[in-house]
Design a protein around this motif. Structure first.
Motif, PDB file in Angstrom:
ATOM      1  N   UNK A 140     136.702 130.392   7.938  1.00  0.00           N
ATOM      2  CA  UNK A 140     135.293 130.208   7.866  1.00  0.00           C
ATOM      3  C   UNK A 140     134.643 130.137   8.911  1.00  0.00           C
ATOM      4  N   UNK A 141     135.082 130.678  10.101  1.00  0.00           N
ATOM      5  CA  UNK A 141     134.252 130.789  11.500  1.00  0.00           C
ATOM      6  C   UNK A 141     134.724 129.634  12.264  1.00  0.00           C
ATOM      7  N   UNK A 142     133.864 129.045  12.935  1.00  0.00           N
ATOM      8  CA  UNK A 142     133.902 128.145  13.897  1.00  0.00           C
ATOM      9  C   UNK A 142     133.714 128.272  15.123  1.00  0.00           C
ATOM     10  N   UNK A 143     134.312 127.909  16.305  1.00  0.00           N
ATOM     11  CA  UNK A 143     133.739 127.833  17.506  1.00  0.00           C
ATOM     12  C   UNK A 143     134.678 128.785  18.361  1.00  0.00           C
ATOM     13  N   UNK A 144     134.082 129.663  19.100  1.00  0.00           N
ATOM     14  CA  UNK A 144     134.742 130.546  19.999  1.00  0.00           C
ATOM     15  C   UNK A 144     134.410 130.546  21.466  1.00  0.00           C
ATOM     16  N   UNK A 145     135.152 130.240  22.400  1.00  0.00           N
ATOM     17  CA  UNK A 145     134.683 130.439  23.696  1.00  0.00           C
ATOM     18  C   UNK A 145     135.331 131.533  24.470  1.00  0.00           C
ATOM     19  N   UNK A 146     134.610 132.145  25.593  1.00  0.00           N
ATOM     20  CA  UNK A 146     135.224 133.068  26.312  1.00  0.00           C
ATOM     21  C   UNK A 146     135.136 132.486  27.780  1.00  0.00           C
ATOM     22  N   UNK A 147     136.300 132.522  28.522  1.00  0.00           N
ATOM     23  CA  UNK A 147     136.389 131.870  29.864  1.00  0.00           C
ATOM     24  C   UNK A 147     136.995 132.576  30.555  1.00  0.00           C
ATOM     25  N   UNK A 148     137.037 132.104  32.016  1.00  0.00           N
ATOM     26  CA  UNK A 148     137.550 132.865  33.125  1.00  0.00           C
ATOM     27  C   UNK A 148     138.368 131.629  34.019  1.00  0.00           C
ATOM     28  N   UNK A 149     139.515 132.225  34.562  1.00  0.00           N
ATOM     29  CA  UNK A 149     140.510 131.298  35.252  1.00  0.00           C
ATOM     30  C   UNK A 149     140.774 132.111  36.675  1.00  0.00           C
ATOM     31  N   UNK A 150     140.880 131.283  37.449  1.00  0.00           N
ATOM     32  CA  UNK A 150     141.295 132.189  38.824  1.00  0.00           C
ATOM     33  C   UNK A 150     142.756 131.542  39.336  1.00  0.00           C
ATOM     34  N   UNK A 151     143.400 130.685  38.663  1.00  0.00           N
ATOM     35  CA  UNK A 151     144.539 129.919  39.022  1.00  0.00           C
ATOM     36  C   UNK A 151     145.593 129.983  38.113  1.00  0.00           C
ATOM     37  N   UNK A 152     145.681 131.077  37.273  1.00  0.00           N
ATOM     38  CA  UNK A 152     146.650 131.671  36.301  1.00  0.00           C
ATOM     39  C   UNK A 152     146.674 130.605  35.063  1.00  0.00           C
ATOM     40  N   UNK A 153     145.462 130.247  34.634  1.00  0.00           N
ATOM     41  CA  UNK A 153     145.295 129.787  33.241  1.00  0.00           C
ATOM     42  C   UNK A 153     145.508 128.261  33.569  1.00  0.00           C
ATOM     43  N   UNK A 154     145.346 127.571  34.611  1.00  0.00           N
ATOM     44  CA  UNK A 154     145.535 126.176  34.630  1.00  0.00           C
ATOM     45  C   UNK A 154     144.045 125.423  34.300  1.00  0.00           C
ATOM     46  N   UNK A 155     143.004 125.949  34.832  1.00  0.00           N
ATOM     47  CA  UNK A 155     141.733 125.610  34.622  1.00  0.00           C
ATOM     48  C   UNK A 155     140.721 126.867  34.200  1.00  0.00           C
ATOM     49  N   UNK A 156     139.601 126.772  33.242  1.00  0.00           N
ATOM     50  CA  UNK A 156     138.795 127.684  32.837  1.00  0.00           C
ATOM     51  C   UNK A 156     137.709 127.212  32.964  1.00  0.00           C
ATOM     52  N   UNK A 157     136.677 128.131  33.166  1.00  0.00           N
ATOM     53  CA  UNK A 157     135.140 127.822  33.072  1.00  0.00           C
ATOM     54  C   UNK A 157     134.563 129.133  32.151  1.00  0.00           C
ATOM     55  N   UNK A 158     133.762 128.387  31.178  1.00  0.00           N
ATOM     56  CA  UNK A 158     133.371 129.381  30.313  1.00  0.00           C
ATOM     57  C   UNK A 158     132.156 130.540  30.782  1.00  0.00           C
ATOM     58  N   UNK A 159     132.386 131.514  30.253  1.00  0.00           N
ATOM     59  CA  UNK A 159     131.278 132.465  30.608  1.00  0.00           C
ATOM     60  C   UNK A 159     130.461 133.077  29.217  1.00  0.00           C
ATOM     61  N   UNK A 160     130.941 132.492  28.407  1.00  0.00           N
ATOM     62  CA  UNK A 160     130.219 132.954  27.047  1.00  0.00           C
ATOM     63  C   UNK A 160     130.817 132.142  25.935  1.00  0.00           C
ATOM     64  N   UNK A 161     129.661 132.106  24.857  1.00  0.00           N
ATOM     65  CA  UNK A 161     130.189 131.121  23.618  1.00  0.00           C
ATOM     66  C   UNK A 161     129.451 131.719  22.522  1.00  0.00           C
ATOM     67  N   UNK A 162     130.326 131.538  21.190  1.00  0.00           N
ATOM     68  CA  UNK A 162     129.953 131.971  20.045  1.00  0.00           C
ATOM     69  C   UNK A 162     130.192 130.593  19.105  1.00  0.00           C
ATOM     70  N   UNK A 163     129.133 129.889  19.137  1.00  0.00           N
ATOM     71  CA  UNK A 163     129.488 128.598  18.425  1.00  0.00           C
ATOM     72  C   UNK A 163     128.879 128.568  17.030  1.00  0.00           C
TER      73      UNK A 163
END
Length: 373
Positions: free
Chosen positions: A100-123
Motif C-alpha cells: 500500500x505504498x509508504x515512505x521512500x527516501x533516496x540518500x547518499x553516504x561517503x563513509x561506506x553507509x554509516x551516515x546518509x543525507x537524503x537527496x530525494x523523497x517520495x513520501x
C-alpha cells in the motif's frame, strides 16, 4: 567484470512469498536480479538467503535484523557513474508487492553507509503516486527519475541508498545500497536531511497507516540536516535545523539545497478512508482495522510468520524444481505457473518452482506472491 544472475541463485526469490521490493538499477550490493552488477567481492555471495534481496532488513513482528545497507562490504568497482546536477533513474524489481505504498527516501553516504543525507523523497505514496482506494500490493510506479544535487562531492566510493517504510502489513524497514561514482561535483560536502530509520532496533516504530498517510510523517518533516563529505566524514550541524522542506545548507562553501530536489506532496488527507466492500483483504495483513477503515474479513488462514523465509539458511531452496516455463521475458520478472512460479533468467523462463508450506502462487497486479489457497 560483470556477472549474470544464474538460475540457481534466482531460485531463492521464492523467499519473496509476501512480496516486498528491491532496486535493480543501480545494482544494489549482491543482488541476484540487478542490472549491470559488478563482480562480487572475494568471499561474498549473492543475496539469496532466507530474506533475499527483496526482503526487509528488519521486522518488528517477525524479528531478525540485518545491518543498514544489508551488506557492509562494497563492490570493488561502482555499479554506476553519475554526474552531480544531472538526472538519474532508479528502477525497481517488477516482481514486487508494495504494501500500500509508504515512505521512500533516496540518500547518499561517503563513509561506506554509516551516515546518509537524503537527496530525494517520495513520501506517503511511494510506488503509487496517489492515495490508494484500498489496501494494495500492486505498484503503478516502478522507477523514479530525479536530479542529483549539483553540490554532491565527487567520489569513486559513494554509496547510494533507497530506504522504505511500508504503509500496510508488518512493521518493516527496507534498504538497498549501491556503490556509485559521482563526477563533476561543485562542493567538497553535501548537507541534507538525515535519512529516517524506523521499525529497526534502537529506532522509532512507525505504526501501520490504516489509511492515514500522515502516520509517522513527523519523523520526516522534523529530520535534522546532516553534512556528508568524502574527506571529513559525516556530522550533524552545530545548531538545530527546521524541517527539511525549508532547510538550507549551513556549509558556507555549498549553495543552498534546492527545495524541488527534496519536495514531497503536501496534499490534504480526507477525513476518512474506507475500503470498498468488494475489495479482498490481502493475506499479508491480518490485524483488525479501526472503524474508519473497514476491510472485509478474509476466509484465508493467516500467513505463516516467516512469510519471506523460504530458504534453509544457506541460500538453498528446499522445494522441488518441476517443469520449465516457455516464451521470452524480461530478466528478473516472475510469473505464476500452476501453484508454483517461474523466474525470467537471460530472457527465458526458468523451470517451475513450488511455493511450499501449503501455499500457492497468486497474481497481484504486475507482481506475484505465495499465499494460502
Amino acid at each position: 567484470m560483470k556477472y549474470s544472475a544464474v538460475l540457481s541463485c534466482i531460485i531463492a526469490l521464492a523467499g519473496l512469498t509476501a512480496g516486498h521490493v528491491s532496486i535493480i538499477s543501480p545494482c544494489p550490493r549482491y543482488s541476484p536480479v540487478g542490472e549491470n552488477c559488478p563482480a562480487l567481492p572475494a568471499g561474498e555471495s549473492l543475496d539469496i538467503a532466507e530474506k533475499a534481496i527483496n526482503g526487509p532488513i528488519s521486522s518488528v513482528q517477525l524479528g531478525g535484523t540485518m545491518p543498514l545497507c544489508r551488506h557492509t562490504t562494497p563492490y570493488a568497482t561502482p555499479s554506476a557513474t553519475w554526474t552531480a546536477g544531472q538526472s538519474v533513474t532508479i528502477k525497481f524489481n517488477p516482481s514486487a508487492a508494495i504494501h500500500s505504498g509508504g515512505n521512500c527516501e533516496f540518500s547518499m553516504s561517503y563513509d561506506n553507509g554509516k551516515t546518509f543525507a537524503v537527496i530525494h523523497r517520495e513520501l506517503r505514496y511511494c510506488f503509487l503516486g496517489s492515495k490508494p482506494a484500498s489496501l494494495t500490493n500492486t505498484a503503478t510506479i516502478l522507477s523514479y527519475t530525479f536530479n542529483l544535487p549539483a553540490d554532491l562531492p565527487s567520489s569513486d566510493k559513494a554509496v547510494f541508498a533507497w530506504s522504505w517504510v511500508n504503509a500496510s502489513g508488518n512493521r518493516e524497514f527496507y534498504m538497498n545500497c549501491a556503490d556509485v561514482a559521482i563526477k563533476g561535483g561543485s562542493s567538497k560536502s553535501y548537507t541534507g536531511p538525515q535519512m529516517v530509520v524506523a521499525n529497526y532496533p534502537g529506532y522509532p516504530t512507525i505504526p501501520e497507516f490504516n489509511g492515514n498517510y500522515e502516520t509517522g510523517m513527523e519523523h520526516y518533516t522534523g529530520a535534522k540536516n546532516i553534512t556528508v563529505s568524502p574527506s571529513g566524514g559525516s556530522q550533524p550541524p552545530a545548531s538545530p535545523n527546521p524541517p527539511y522542506a525549508t532547510a538550507t545548507a549551513p556549509v558556507s562553501s555549498a549553495p543552498p539545497v534546492a527545495s524541488p530536489t527534496l519536495a514531497y506532496s503536501t496534499r490534504p488527507m480526507p477525513a476518512s478512508y474506507s475500503v470498498p466492500a468488494a475489495s479482498p483483504t490481502p493475506a499479508y495483513s491480518t490485524r483488525p482495522m479501526p472503524a474508519s477503515y473497514s476491510a472485509p474479513v478474509s476466509s484465508a488462514p493467516p500467513v505463516a510468520s516467516p512469510t519471506y523465509a523460504a530458504g534453509n539458511g544457506n541460500g538453498n531452496i528446499p522445494h522441488e524444481a518441476k517443469t520449465g516455463g516457455s516464451g521470452s521475458c524480461s530478466p528478473g520478472a516472475m510469473q505464476c505457473s500452476g501453484a508454483g512460479f517461474n523466474v525470467c533468467v537471460g530472457g527465458a523462463w526458468s523451470q517451475t518452482y513450488s511455493c511450499g508450506g501449503g501455499t500457492a502462487c497468486k497474481s497481484a497486479g504486475s507482481g506475484i506472491y505465495c499465499g494460502y489457497p
